[in-house]
Write an enzyme that holds these catalytic residues in place. Sequence first.
Site, PDB file in Angstrom:
ATOM      1  N   TYR A 142      -0.539   4.129  -0.629  1.00 44.07           N
ATOM      2  CA  TYR A 142       0.476   3.597  -0.040  1.00 44.07           C
ATOM      3  C   TYR A 142       1.029   1.958  -0.565  1.00 44.07           C
ATOM      4  O   TYR A 142      -0.125   1.268  -0.582  1.00 44.07           O
ATOM      5  CB  TYR A 142       0.466   3.500   1.650  1.00 44.07           C
ATOM      6  CG  TYR A 142       1.608   2.995   2.263  1.00 44.07           C
ATOM      7  CD1 TYR A 142       2.865   3.770   2.236  1.00 44.07           C
ATOM      8  CD2 TYR A 142       1.645   1.778   2.995  1.00 44.07           C
ATOM      9  CE1 TYR A 142       4.125   3.206   3.097  1.00 44.07           C
ATOM     10  CE2 TYR A 142       2.820   1.228   3.749  1.00 44.07           C
ATOM     11  CZ  TYR A 142       3.771   1.925   3.535  1.00 44.07           C
ATOM     12  OH  TYR A 142       4.972   1.425   4.298  1.00 44.07           O
ATOM     13  N   ASP A 237      -3.610  -3.363  -5.461  1.00 43.43           N
ATOM     14  CA  ASP A 237      -3.046  -3.485  -4.052  1.00 43.43           C
ATOM     15  C   ASP A 237      -4.190  -3.744  -2.877  1.00 43.43           C
ATOM     16  O   ASP A 237      -4.591  -2.608  -2.640  1.00 43.43           O
ATOM     17  CB  ASP A 237      -2.037  -2.314  -3.651  1.00 43.43           C
ATOM     18  CG  ASP A 237      -1.492  -2.482  -2.286  1.00 43.43           C
ATOM     19  OD1 ASP A 237      -1.788  -3.362  -1.450  1.00 43.43           O
ATOM     20  OD2 ASP A 237      -0.563  -1.650  -2.059  1.00 43.43           O
ATOM     21  N   LYS A 265      -1.917  -8.047   5.573  1.00 45.42           N
ATOM     22  CA  LYS A 265      -2.895  -7.692   6.713  1.00 45.42           C
ATOM     23  C   LYS A 265      -4.047  -8.851   6.963  1.00 45.42           C
ATOM     24  O   LYS A 265      -3.330 -10.014   7.523  1.00 45.42           O
ATOM     25  CB  LYS A 265      -3.535  -6.372   6.317  1.00 45.42           C
ATOM     26  CG  LYS A 265      -2.645  -5.202   6.235  1.00 45.42           C
ATOM     27  CD  LYS A 265      -2.993  -4.067   6.359  1.00 45.42           C
ATOM     28  CE  LYS A 265      -1.897  -2.945   6.825  1.00 45.42           C
ATOM     29  NZ  LYS A 265      -1.222  -2.300   5.458  1.00 45.42           N
TER      30      LYS A 265
HETATM   31  C1  LIG Z   1      -0.043  -1.842   4.820  1.00 40.43           C
HETATM   32  C2  LIG Z   1      -0.046  -1.712   3.347  1.00 40.43           C
HETATM   33  C3  LIG Z   1       0.983  -2.246   2.787  1.00 40.43           C
HETATM   34  C4  LIG Z   1       2.508  -2.635   3.337  1.00 40.43           C
HETATM   35  O1  LIG Z   1       2.459  -3.696   4.023  1.00 40.43           O
HETATM   36  P1  LIG Z   1       3.316  -3.975   5.086  1.00 40.43           P
HETATM   37  O2  LIG Z   1       2.956  -5.307   5.757  1.00 40.43           O
HETATM   38  O3  LIG Z   1       3.296  -2.955   6.104  1.00 40.43           O
HETATM   39  O4  LIG Z   1       4.800  -4.116   4.567  1.00 40.43           O
HETATM   40  C5  LIG Z   1       0.906  -2.143   1.341  1.00 40.43           C
HETATM   41  N1  LIG Z   1      -0.027  -1.742   0.622  1.00 40.43           N
HETATM   42  C6  LIG Z   1      -1.131  -1.227   1.376  1.00 40.43           C
HETATM   43  C7  LIG Z   1      -2.230  -0.923   0.522  1.00 40.43           C
HETATM   44  C8  LIG Z   1      -1.113  -1.245   2.729  1.00 40.43           C
HETATM   45  O5  LIG Z   1      -2.164  -0.957   3.387  1.00 40.43           O
END
Ligand SMILES: *Cc1c(COP(=O)(O)O)cnc(C)c1O
Length: 424
Positions: A142, A237, A265
């Site tokens: 994701y 990511d 995060k």
């Molecule tokens: C949570 C997440 C996102 C998106 O971040 P948001 O702050 O919710 O837009 C993108 N990549 C990864 C791996 C994530 O866990």
Amino acid sequence: MSRSNELFDAAKTVIPGGVNSPVRAFGPVGGHPPFIARGEGDYIIDADGNRYLDFVCSWGALLNGHAHPAVSAAVVDAMHKGSSFGAPTEAEVKLAEEIVARMPSVERVRLCSSGTEATMHAIRLARGFTGRDLVIKFDGCYHGAHDSMLVSAGSGVATLAIPGSPGVPDAVANLTLVAPFNDLDAVKAMFAEHGSNIAAVILEPVAGNMGCIAGSSEFLQGLRDLTSENGSLLIFDEVMCGFRCDRGSAQGLFGIDPDLTCMGKVVGGGLPLAAFGGRSDIMGHLAPEGPVYQAGTLSGNPLAVAAGLASLQLLDDAFYDRLEQIGSRIDRGLAAHIEKHGLSYFRVGGMFTVFFRSQIPHDFADMKECDTEAFARFHRAALEHGLYLPPSQFEAVFFSGTLTDEQVDDAIKALQMAIEAAVG
Ligand SMILES: *Cc1c(COP(=O)(O)O)cnc(C)c1O
């Protein structure tokens, strides 16, 4: 009727599904979500006064528990000085320096407000830098809720993706190729066919959004080699695993330097802040230094920067030692139950998953074999035993480094009882 249920009903009349992000609605496990009134250290308290040990930690964003005194003080202090200027501030420089010092491959970084923005901008930068259009992502990873990443795999290798959501035009989805996670041969085949038009490969090196599944060293090194050989960029990511799976994040753990890294995060300490960074020459293509446009009115917001900086400053070597101690205590506490009931379990740093499947999954196809009904029973039982877990088998469990041994043992007991309730 409980206060949470009243609030959920009221919410649904004015907010679609009653929530501001879909997974919060508890859909996969049934039941109604508790509405959270406040957090105290490693506990959250809901609108009915129920107290839970929090193993969601705002989806991994919190490593220091709720309302940590140092983070709270930094945010209050920043607020007193003004919440936003839309102009550069000293604290942004400090946070950027802190990130560059901690992320092995990151030479320069730009701050933004969400992980979605971070990956969206990193992908635009990769396309602008390489002059190419295609991006490879992996099934089950994701990368936020923007168009080009909201695609799921078509069947078979090298299949052009179909839109994973109404509203994503085919013309956009067709620029994203989807490969199975941990399948280097699939990626090789894509490069053989489209190599000269692949701008980037993006992945969660330690995936947290299909349960906790790590890329193998050979897979990650293979991606590093393939992208370098083909003039494509490798984007890690690390929005979820960054600062959480290891002091050096996933790239430090595996000893692999991606070209670009996305963060979110943890880096915002519970406030809306994210970042993307990497090789200095690539980052130099961003406006105003270069032609690739990227901007944000609240980017580098003083409150968010204060929270991020204060949180990162708490993450010293002793912190990561303690996080690992907690993790191995959980490993030991669950081993017999996992074994006895034919389940599997995987943890990296401060994130883990109990899989309702006998073998540890390596990709999203494996994950789909998990018994999600057993997971739903597991989730409900954990909640009844005072442990708040992510409401889906496809989400990792997160814990903070501030837990006491006694709290860890309470969590282990709740997890053991929840496993018994799920499979018993
Ligand atoms: C949570 C997440 C996102 C998106 O971040 P948001 O702050 O919710 O837009 C993108 N990549 C990864 C791996 C994530 O866990």
